[in-house]
Design a protein around this motif. Structure first.
Motif, PDB file in Angstrom:
ATOM      1  N   GLY A   1      -1.836   5.535  -6.952  1.00 57.93           N
ATOM      2  CA  GLY A   1      -3.277   5.789  -6.954  1.00 57.93           C
ATOM      3  C   GLY A   1      -3.655   7.244  -7.110  1.00 57.93           C
ATOM      4  O   GLY A   1      -4.804   7.559  -7.455  1.00 57.93           O
ATOM      5  N   THR A   2      -2.726   8.167  -6.876  1.00 55.54           N
ATOM      6  CA  THR A   2      -3.050   9.589  -7.066  1.00 55.54           C
ATOM      7  C   THR A   2      -2.992   9.962  -8.545  1.00 55.54           C
ATOM      8  O   THR A   2      -3.419  11.049  -8.913  1.00 55.54           O
ATOM      9  CB  THR A   2      -2.059  10.513  -6.316  1.00 55.54           C
TER      10      THR A   2
ATOM     11  N   THR B   1      -4.547   8.778 -11.461  1.00 60.38           N
ATOM     12  CA  THR B   1      -5.550   7.936 -12.118  1.00 60.38           C
ATOM     13  C   THR B   1      -5.480   8.049 -13.642  1.00 60.38           C
ATOM     14  O   THR B   1      -5.940   7.153 -14.338  1.00 60.38           O
ATOM     15  CB  THR B   1      -6.964   8.313 -11.645  1.00 60.38           C
TER      16      THR B   1
ATOM     17  N   MET C   1       8.373   2.563  -0.931  1.00 61.12           N
ATOM     18  CA  MET C   1       7.824   3.897  -1.201  1.00 61.12           C
ATOM     19  C   MET C   1       8.818   4.748  -1.987  1.00 61.12           C
ATOM     20  O   MET C   1       8.444   5.451  -2.919  1.00 61.12           O
ATOM     21  CB  MET C   1       7.423   4.559   0.118  1.00 61.12           C
TER      22      MET C   1
ATOM     23  N   ILE D   1      -5.129   0.386 -11.155  1.00 62.22           N
ATOM     24  CA  ILE D   1      -4.584  -0.593 -10.195  1.00 62.22           C
ATOM     25  C   ILE D   1      -5.561  -1.751 -10.008  1.00 62.22           C
ATOM     26  O   ILE D   1      -6.743  -1.535  -9.761  1.00 62.22           O
ATOM     27  CB  ILE D   1      -4.322   0.092  -8.831  1.00 62.22           C
TER      28      ILE D   1
ATOM     29  N   ILE E   1      -5.881  -5.708  -8.022  1.00 61.48           N
ATOM     30  CA  ILE E   1      -5.306  -6.662  -7.073  1.00 61.48           C
ATOM     31  C   ILE E   1      -5.570  -8.071  -7.597  1.00 61.48           C
ATOM     32  O   ILE E   1      -6.712  -8.421  -7.914  1.00 61.48           O
ATOM     33  CB  ILE E   1      -5.944  -6.500  -5.674  1.00 61.48           C
TER      34      ILE E   1
ATOM     35  N   THR F   1       2.675  16.093  -1.547  1.00 63.40           N
ATOM     36  CA  THR F   1       1.268  16.071  -1.151  1.00 63.40           C
ATOM     37  C   THR F   1       0.920  14.840  -0.304  1.00 63.40           C
ATOM     38  O   THR F   1      -0.173  14.760   0.245  1.00 63.40           O
ATOM     39  CB  THR F   1       0.349  16.137  -2.394  1.00 63.40           C
ATOM     40  N   SER F   2       1.857  13.890  -0.209  1.00 65.34           N
ATOM     41  CA  SER F   2       1.691  12.771   0.730  1.00 65.34           C
ATOM     42  C   SER F   2       2.478  13.040   2.003  1.00 65.34           C
ATOM     43  O   SER F   2       2.564  12.170   2.868  1.00 65.34           O
ATOM     44  CB  SER F   2       2.210  11.465   0.119  1.00 65.34           C
TER      45      SER F   2
ATOM     46  N   LEU G   1       1.271   1.721  -3.804  1.00 68.76           N
ATOM     47  CA  LEU G   1      -0.073   1.887  -4.398  1.00 68.76           C
ATOM     48  C   LEU G   1      -0.678   3.240  -4.063  1.00 68.76           C
ATOM     49  O   LEU G   1      -1.394   3.828  -4.867  1.00 68.76           O
ATOM     50  CB  LEU G   1      -1.029   0.777  -3.928  1.00 68.76           C
ATOM     51  N   ARG G   2      -0.412   3.737  -2.863  1.00 73.04           N
ATOM     52  CA  ARG G   2      -0.942   5.050  -2.491  1.00 73.04           C
ATOM     53  C   ARG G   2      -0.429   6.119  -3.472  1.00 73.04           C
ATOM     54  O   ARG G   2      -1.171   6.977  -3.917  1.00 73.04           O
ATOM     55  CB  ARG G   2      -0.521   5.406  -1.071  1.00 73.04           C
ATOM     56  N   PHE G   3       0.863   6.013  -3.782  1.00 73.75           N
ATOM     57  CA  PHE G   3       1.447   7.003  -4.696  1.00 73.75           C
ATOM     58  C   PHE G   3       0.900   6.807  -6.110  1.00 73.75           C
ATOM     59  O   PHE G   3       0.503   7.773  -6.770  1.00 73.75           O
ATOM     60  CB  PHE G   3       2.971   6.887  -4.698  1.00 73.75           C
TER      61      PHE G   3
ATOM     62  N   TRP H   1       5.766  16.136  -6.640  1.00 73.03           N
ATOM     63  CA  TRP H   1       4.400  16.523  -6.253  1.00 73.03           C
ATOM     64  C   TRP H   1       3.754  15.422  -5.414  1.00 73.03           C
ATOM     65  O   TRP H   1       3.139  15.683  -4.379  1.00 73.03           O
ATOM     66  CB  TRP H   1       3.576  16.808  -7.514  1.00 73.03           C
TER      67      TRP H   1
ATOM     68  N   TYR I   1       0.798  -1.228   0.000  1.00 71.05           N
ATOM     69  CA  TYR I   1       0.000   0.000   0.000  1.00 71.05           C
ATOM     70  C   TYR I   1       0.832   1.282   0.000  1.00 71.05           C
ATOM     71  O   TYR I   1       0.296   2.350  -0.278  1.00 71.05           O
ATOM     72  CB  TYR I   1      -0.990  -0.013   1.158  1.00 71.05           C
ATOM     73  N   GLY I   2       2.128   1.180   0.314  1.00 71.31           N
ATOM     74  CA  GLY I   2       2.983   2.361   0.187  1.00 71.31           C
ATOM     75  C   GLY I   2       3.056   2.797  -1.270  1.00 71.31           C
ATOM     76  O   GLY I   2       2.564   3.880  -1.635  1.00 71.31           O
TER      77      GLY I   2
END
Lengths: 237, 237
Positions: free
Chosen positions: B30-31, B33, B185, B38, B40, B207-208, B26-28, B203, B23-24
Motif C-alpha cells: 500500500g505504500t 501506490t 511480511m 489493492i 479486496i 520506513t515501517s 498489504l501495508r507494504f 525503504w 494486512y502485513g
C-alpha cells in the motif's frame, strides 16, 4: 495468571489509519478469546479505509460505544486530519481517561497527545514522523511519502510529554506507546506478557511465527532514518 | 526499475481469514501506490470477519471481480471450511491461472493446493498446521487453538506438491508461498524486491520500522514447534 481477564479492547480508527498498526496487535490479542474481546470503533458506521485503501467494518460508533477496558489507537496518515477533528479528540480523551490501559502505535501517540491525556507521561512514536509528533515539524507521511491531503501541523499540546525517540515501545503504566508501524506487534506481545504472563506471550509469538523483539530499547531505526535524512539533506546542498 | 508497474493486486478473503496474513503484506504494498492497486475480493458483499473478529469491507465479489495481476491469499482457520467450498476453490483456481503472480501466506497455500494449481510446484506453509496442509493430519487451528467449528480434513489434492517445511518463504516463480502468519511480511518485501528492486524493499522495511528477514531459509519456528509438540506428546504418555 490462570483466571480469564475478560477485557474489552476497543480499537478506535479513522480514515487513513495504518492497517498494520491495527491488525498486528489485534492478531495477537485475537488468539486469546478467553481474555480479550475486540471491537472496532469509529465516528460513523461507514467502512473506514486504511492506508492500504482496504476498509474495516465498524462495530460501534461514538454514540453507542460501551466502556472500554483497553483503548488501542493506531497511527497512519489519517492522524494529520485527526488532530483537527475535535469530535474524535473528545471521544478518544473520554475513552482513554476511563480505560485501564491505553495502547498507541506509531503516530497514534501524536493523536493521543493532542487530547492532552499524555501530559507529564513518557511516550514514543514513529521515527520518520517524529518532528511532527513532538510538535516541531511539518506534516508528512509516516513513511516520508507525499500524500494528496498532507496538511501542516497545528500547535499540538504535546510539549509537556517526555518523548523518548530511541525505543521500540515505552511502558508508562497505564499508557503504552509503540514506535512506527511494526513496533506495535512487539508492544502487543509485551502487553500480553503484562496481562497474561510471559508464557502466553511466547506462545503467541511462536505460533504466529513472529520474531518478537523483547527488549523495549531495541531500535535500529532511529539511527537508520536519521542517516538517510542527513544523506538527503546533503544531496540538496 | 523506474517505470510504474501498475499491477492490480486482489486479496481473496473468506470468513476466518488471518488478519495479519492479509494486512502485513498489504501495508507494504500500500505504500507503493504508483506500482500497486489493492482490491479486496470475497464471495459476497458482506463484511468478512477475520480471526480477530474485526471484519473487512469487500470491494469486489466473485461476480464482478476484474482480471487480477496478482492474487494474494491469506490463511487462517477459515481455510478449513474453505477447502470444502467448491465455489471459492473454483474462483481461486480461475484467478490464479490467469494471474501473473500468486502469493499465499500461512495455510493459504493449503487452500491454493486444494484447487490443484500447485501440483508439481514447490511451496511452504504454517508450521503448526503443517500436517493438515500437506494432507497427512487432522485439522486444528493455525496456532494450535481449539476453535468452535474445527472440522476434519478431507483428501486434499496436495500430494503432488514439493512441500518444503523449513523455509520462511518459497519462491517458485509465479507462485510464492510464505510460512505462518508473520512470514507473509518477509515474503511481501521479497515480492517488492522482485518487482520494484532491492532499494524499494529496503525503504519499505525501514520506513515501517520492520526487521526484514531477507533469507528465505531463515526459520527457527519449525524446530521450536516440533520441540513443543514432542514435549506435549511425552507429557501424555
Amino acid at each position: 495468571m490462570s483466571a480469564n481477564k475478560n477485557l474489552l479492547i476497543g480499537a478506535i480508527i479513522f480514515p487513513g489509519f495504518d492497517c498494520l498498526d491495527l491488525y498486528g496487535p489485534l492478531r495477537f490479542f485475537g488468539t486469546r478469546t478467553e481474555d480479550f474481546t475486540i471491537k472496532i470503533v469509529a465516528e460513523t458506521h461507514n467502512p473506514v479505509p486504511s492506508t492500504a485503501r482496504a476498509a474495516t467494518h465498524v462495530d460501534h460508533t461514538f454514540d453507542d460505544c460501551p466502556h472500554l477496558d483497553v483503548v488501542l489507537l493506531p497511527g497512519g496518515i489519517g492522524t494529520r486530519a485527526g488532530v483537527k477533528n475535535e469530535r474524535l479528540l473528545g471521544f478518544i480523551r473520554a475513552k482513554a481517561e476511563a480505560a485501564t490501559y491505553v495502547l498507541t502505535v506509531c503516530t497514534g501517540s501524536g493523536l493521543l497527545a493532542a487530547t492532552g491525556v499524555l501530559d507529564g507521561r513518557k511516550a514514543t512514536s514513529n521515527k520518520m514522523a517524529w518532528d511532527w509528533v513532538i510538535g516541531n515539524g511539518e506534516c508528512m507521511g509516516d513513511a516520508g511519502v507525499k500524500w494528496d491531503r498532507v496538511e501542516h501541523m497545528r500547535e499540538l499540546p504535546c510539549k509537556n510529554i517526555d518523548w523518548i525517540k530511541k525505543a521500540r515501545w515505552v511502558d508508562d503504566g497505564k499508557y503504552i506507546s509503540a514506535g512506527g508501524v511494526s513496533a506495535g506487534m512487539d508492544m502487543g506481545l509485551h502487553f500480553i506478557e503484562r496481562i497474561c504472563g510471559k508464557e502466553a506471550a511466547l506462545w503467541t509469538a511462536r505460533t504466529s511465527e513472529y520474531d518478537w523483539h523483547q527488549d523495549p530499547n531495541w531500535d535500529p531505526f532511529t539511527d537508520m532514518i536519521e542517516a538517510e535524512n542527513e544523506k538527503l539533506e546533503n544531496s540538496k546542498q
